[in-house]
Design an enzyme around this catalytic site. Structure first.
Site, PDB file in Angstrom:
ATOM      1  CD  GLN A 120      18.370  40.091  29.496  1.00 13.89           C
ATOM      2  OE1 GLN A 120      17.619  41.040  29.363  1.00 13.89           O
ATOM      3  NE2 GLN A 120      17.935  38.838  29.482  1.00 13.89           N
ATOM      4  N   GLY A 121      23.468  39.444  29.225  1.00 15.92           N
ATOM      5  CA  GLY A 121      24.080  38.111  29.196  1.00 15.92           C
ATOM      6  C   GLY A 121      23.582  37.243  30.326  1.00 15.92           C
ATOM      7  CB  SER A 162      18.774  40.656  22.007  1.00 13.14           C
ATOM      8  OG  SER A 162      17.852  39.637  22.250  1.00 13.14           O
ATOM      9  CD  GLU A 194       4.946  27.228  28.250  1.00  8.60           C
ATOM     10  OE1 GLU A 194       5.927  27.961  28.033  1.00  8.60           O
ATOM     11  OE2 GLU A 194       4.106  26.958  27.367  1.00  8.60           O
ATOM     12  CB  SER A 198      19.843  32.674  27.989  1.00  4.02           C
ATOM     13  OG  SER A 198      18.678  33.378  28.301  1.00  4.02           O
ATOM     14  CD  GLU A 253      13.911  41.587  29.654  1.00  4.67           C
ATOM     15  OE1 GLU A 253      14.199  40.829  30.594  1.00  4.67           O
ATOM     16  OE2 GLU A 253      14.280  41.401  28.490  1.00  4.67           O
TER      17      GLU A 253
HETATM   18  C1  LIG Z   1      13.349  37.289  21.170  1.00  5.30           C
HETATM   19  C2  LIG Z   1      14.229  36.754  22.259  1.00  5.30           C
HETATM   20  C3  LIG Z   1      15.222  37.563  22.783  1.00  5.30           C
HETATM   21  C4  LIG Z   1      16.055  37.063  23.799  1.00  5.30           C
HETATM   22  N1  LIG Z   1      17.048  37.873  24.255  1.00  5.30           N
HETATM   23  C5  LIG Z   1      17.865  37.425  25.240  1.00  5.30           C
HETATM   24  C6  LIG Z   1      18.931  38.239  25.714  1.00  5.30           C
HETATM   25  O1  LIG Z   1      19.152  39.359  25.227  1.00  5.30           O
HETATM   26  N2  LIG Z   1      19.720  37.755  26.692  1.00  5.30           N
HETATM   27  C7  LIG Z   1      19.514  36.531  27.259  1.00  5.30           C
HETATM   28  O2  LIG Z   1      20.235  36.188  28.196  1.00  5.30           O
HETATM   29  N3  LIG Z   1      18.530  35.707  26.807  1.00  5.30           N
HETATM   30  C8  LIG Z   1      17.705  36.129  25.812  1.00  5.30           C
HETATM   31  N4  LIG Z   1      16.707  35.320  25.331  1.00  5.30           N
HETATM   32  C9  LIG Z   1      16.617  33.950  25.832  1.00  5.30           C
HETATM   33  C10 LIG Z   1      15.402  33.709  26.711  1.00  5.30           C
HETATM   34  O3  LIG Z   1      15.526  34.361  27.956  1.00  5.30           O
HETATM   35  C11 LIG Z   1      15.272  32.190  26.878  1.00  5.30           C
HETATM   36  O4  LIG Z   1      15.045  31.643  25.580  1.00  5.30           O
HETATM   37  C12 LIG Z   1      14.125  31.823  27.787  1.00  5.30           C
HETATM   38  O5  LIG Z   1      14.440  32.164  29.112  1.00  5.30           O
HETATM   39  C13 LIG Z   1      13.814  30.300  27.692  1.00  5.30           C
HETATM   40  O6  LIG Z   1      14.954  29.551  27.868  1.00  5.30           O
HETATM   41  P1  LIG Z   1      15.317  28.383  26.855  1.00  5.30           P
HETATM   42  O7  LIG Z   1      15.281  28.934  25.472  1.00  5.30           O
HETATM   43  O8  LIG Z   1      16.580  27.748  27.336  1.00  5.30           O
HETATM   44  O9  LIG Z   1      14.125  27.337  26.945  1.00  5.30           O
HETATM   45  P2  LIG Z   1      13.901  26.262  28.095  1.00  5.30           P
HETATM   46  O10 LIG Z   1      14.083  26.892  29.415  1.00  5.30           O
HETATM   47  O11 LIG Z   1      14.714  25.073  27.797  1.00  5.30           O
HETATM   48  O12 LIG Z   1      12.376  25.935  27.901  1.00  5.30           O
HETATM   49  C14 LIG Z   1      11.888  25.029  26.890  1.00  5.30           C
HETATM   50  C15 LIG Z   1      10.393  24.857  27.093  1.00  5.30           C
HETATM   51  O13 LIG Z   1      10.128  24.253  28.380  1.00  5.30           O
HETATM   52  C16 LIG Z   1       9.229  25.061  29.122  1.00  5.30           C
HETATM   53  N5  LIG Z   1       9.619  25.054  30.540  1.00  5.30           N
HETATM   54  C17 LIG Z   1      10.877  25.173  31.033  1.00  5.30           C
HETATM   55  N6  LIG Z   1      10.830  25.161  32.389  1.00  5.30           N
HETATM   56  C18 LIG Z   1       9.527  25.019  32.746  1.00  5.30           C
HETATM   57  C19 LIG Z   1       8.856  24.955  33.993  1.00  5.30           C
HETATM   58  N7  LIG Z   1       9.515  25.027  35.155  1.00  5.30           N
HETATM   59  N8  LIG Z   1       7.505  24.831  33.984  1.00  5.30           N
HETATM   60  C20 LIG Z   1       6.811  24.775  32.809  1.00  5.30           C
HETATM   61  N9  LIG Z   1       7.410  24.836  31.590  1.00  5.30           N
HETATM   62  C21 LIG Z   1       8.743  24.964  31.557  1.00  5.30           C
HETATM   63  C22 LIG Z   1       9.408  26.483  28.565  1.00  5.30           C
HETATM   64  O14 LIG Z   1       8.252  27.263  28.793  1.00  5.30           O
HETATM   65  C23 LIG Z   1       9.644  26.191  27.083  1.00  5.30           C
HETATM   66  O15 LIG Z   1       8.418  26.020  26.430  1.00  5.30           O
HETATM   67  C24 LIG Z   1      15.875  35.764  24.314  1.00  5.30           C
HETATM   68  C25 LIG Z   1      14.876  34.948  23.773  1.00  5.30           C
HETATM   69  C26 LIG Z   1      14.066  35.429  22.757  1.00  5.30           C
HETATM   70  C27 LIG Z   1      13.036  34.531  22.185  1.00  5.30           C
END
Ligand SMILES: Cc1cc2nc3c(=O)[nH]c(=O)nc-3n(C[C@H](O)[C@H](O)[C@H](O)COP(=O)(O)OP(=O)(O)OC[C@H]3O[C@@H](n4cnc5c(N)ncnc54)[C@H](O)[C@@H]3O)c2cc1C
Length: 392
Positions: free
Chosen positions: A126-127, A161, A376, A129, A245
């Site tokens: 899944q592409g 992933s 969140e 992020s 999902e």
């Molecule tokens: C086990 C795992 C598997 C994953 N697999 C995939 C995958 O296969 N493909 C893929 O595309 N992605 C994948 N991801 C990525 C995942 O979708 C992102 O990590 C997630 O959407 C959060 O984005 P970020 O890491 O950029 O954090 P950020 O968005 O930068 O968030 C950082 C912090 O700020 C908080 N925050 C951000 N915006 C808000 C808001 N509006 N209100 C309140 N709080 C907020 C968040 O809750 C978090 O605590 C995976 C992540 C994990 C942990």
């Protein structure tokens, strides 16, 4: 609402448990421990489940499914998660990538992409992020420029992933209309991971192998028949996909499996001759976990029943998801309370208790609440359902 499983679903569970008892090897600890046998085992397991008609049990027969109801699918999902998900990366195809292709794909796409998923022959990733687009996914910058021959994709994805499993295909989100408002200019592409210009780089973390990769797209050509849904209409596709999902993972089933093993252990005398279960605090904690697992299970069933009625239950899926991640975390916490320092021993330590299951759960406590939208973000969705204004 009556969530009692019927006779057919109960029989399926028994048969499935029989197969898992026979075929899941002792060394299997899920995908998140470093073991070269893991991916080949999940491929074999998927092929075996497909032979029994259980891999895509609720998919229509025309797509290679068994045409069963969603409750039989729930049984499969629960048993898989209770056994550390022996389908490995393929759970993504089955939970939401396949259903998205069913809902938004052309007949040609359905005929081409669904049967290989149903036979367990293909790994998808899944592409979504990007380094600057996680929770705020609509800010993604990967571009797909339309040409006479389809699209040319450039950009970077992260946290993908299983891209290094290796994945055969990617459900990719890219911006096709950079001049449109940001939610309107995104499209979904089905990208063959063998296409020239794609580079996959694994990211090492304590979460384990295959969990995360970076994926780079350098002028990657994607044919026009690999656009899923309307061009520029990808946001609707993805909102639906994320809802599928969030309920596709029976986290309560894994937490319940850990609870059952902790209960068994708490009833046995320890080295000092005392049983952990004689400690009132331990009994309270295990009972608390049991109560919460039950709540998470029933909330998940509510979402399943809404989906079965054709709805896309966004708020309800987020509520269920919040409870599911809570119970998974609690299983890790309580596991450590019951086992004490021994719970920190990893699966490869000869003295590991319960095969290192509590340690594994504990390590995954944080990523559990981030994947598929953080805690969140789930709360923001629930708040929106309450009519509260969006975050600024
Ligand atoms: C086990 C795992 C598997 C994953 N697999 C995939 C995958 O296969 N493909 C893929 O595309 N992605 C994948 N991801 C990525 C995942 O979708 C992102 O990590 C997630 O959407 C959060 O984005 P970020 O890491 O950029 O954090 P950020 O968005 O930068 O968030 C950082 C912090 O700020 C908080 N925050 C951000 N915006 C808000 C808001 N509006 N209100 C309140 N709080 C907020 C968040 O809750 C978090 O605590 C995976 C992540 C994990 C942990």
């Amino acid at each position: 609402m009556n969530f009692a499983f019927d006779e057919q679903a109960r029989r399926l569970r028994d048969e499935l448990r029989g197969l898992l008892a026979e075929k899941v090897p002792d060394w299997w600890r899920g995908m998140f421990v470093d073991d070269v046998r893991a991916i080949p085992f999940t491929r074999e397991m998927c092929a075996l489940l497909a032979q029994h008609g259980w891999l895509t049990v609720a998919w229509p027969r025309e797509y290679g499914g068994s045409g069963a109801d969603v409750w039989q699918q729930t049984v499969v999902r629960e048993e898989m998660w209770a056994h550390d998900e022996p389908r490995g990366p393929q759970y993504m195809n089955l939970n939401y990538i396949g259903p998205l292709i069913m809902r938004f794909g052309t007949p040609d796409q359905q005929g081409r992409f669904l049967p290989p998923m149903a036979s367990g022959d293909v790994i998808w990733c899944q592409g979504f992020s990007e380094p600057d687009a996680g929770s705020d996914l609509a800010s993604l910058r990967t571009r797909a420029v339309a040409t006479d021959d389809g699209f040319v994709v450039s950009g970077q994805k992260i946290w993908t992933s299983y891209a290094d499993a290796p994945a055969d295909w990617c459900l990719l989100l890219a911006r096709t209309e950079p001049d449109r408002p940001r939610h309107e200019g995104i499209s979904v592409l089905l990208v063959d991971m063998a296409t020239p210009g794609i580079t996959v780089r694994p990211i090492d973390t304590m979460a384990g192998p295959h969990e995360f990769c970076e994926v780079f797209f350098d002028d990657v050509e994607v044919p026009p028949d690999c656009l899923l849904g309307p061009r520029g209409g990808g946001w609707e596709v993805i909102r639906t996909g994320l809802t599928f999902e969030r309920v596709g993972i029976a986290r309560y089933a894994r937490a319940t499996a850990i609870l059952e093993r902790l209960v068994e252990l708490a009833r046995q005398p320890g080295v000092d001759g005392r049983r952990p279960a004689d400690d009132p605090a331990v009994r309270q904690q295990l009972a608390d976990l049991r109560a919460r697992c039950e709540a998470a299970r029933l909330l998940s069933y509510r979402v399943v029943s809404m989906q079965a009625a054709g709805a896309v239950p966004t708020v309800e899926a987020s509520i269920a998801r919040l409870h599911n991640t809570d119970v998974e975390q609690l299983a890790g916490h309580i596991g450590l309370e019951v086992l004490g320092p021994a719970g920190l021993l990893t699966h490869d330590d000869p003295n590991a208790v319960l095969g290192g299951i509590v340690w594994r759960q504990w390590v995954r406590n944080i990523p559990t609440t981030v994947a598929a939208g953080t805690t969140e973000i789930q709360k923001n969705i629930v708040a929106r359902g309450l009519g509260l204004p969006p975050p600024r």
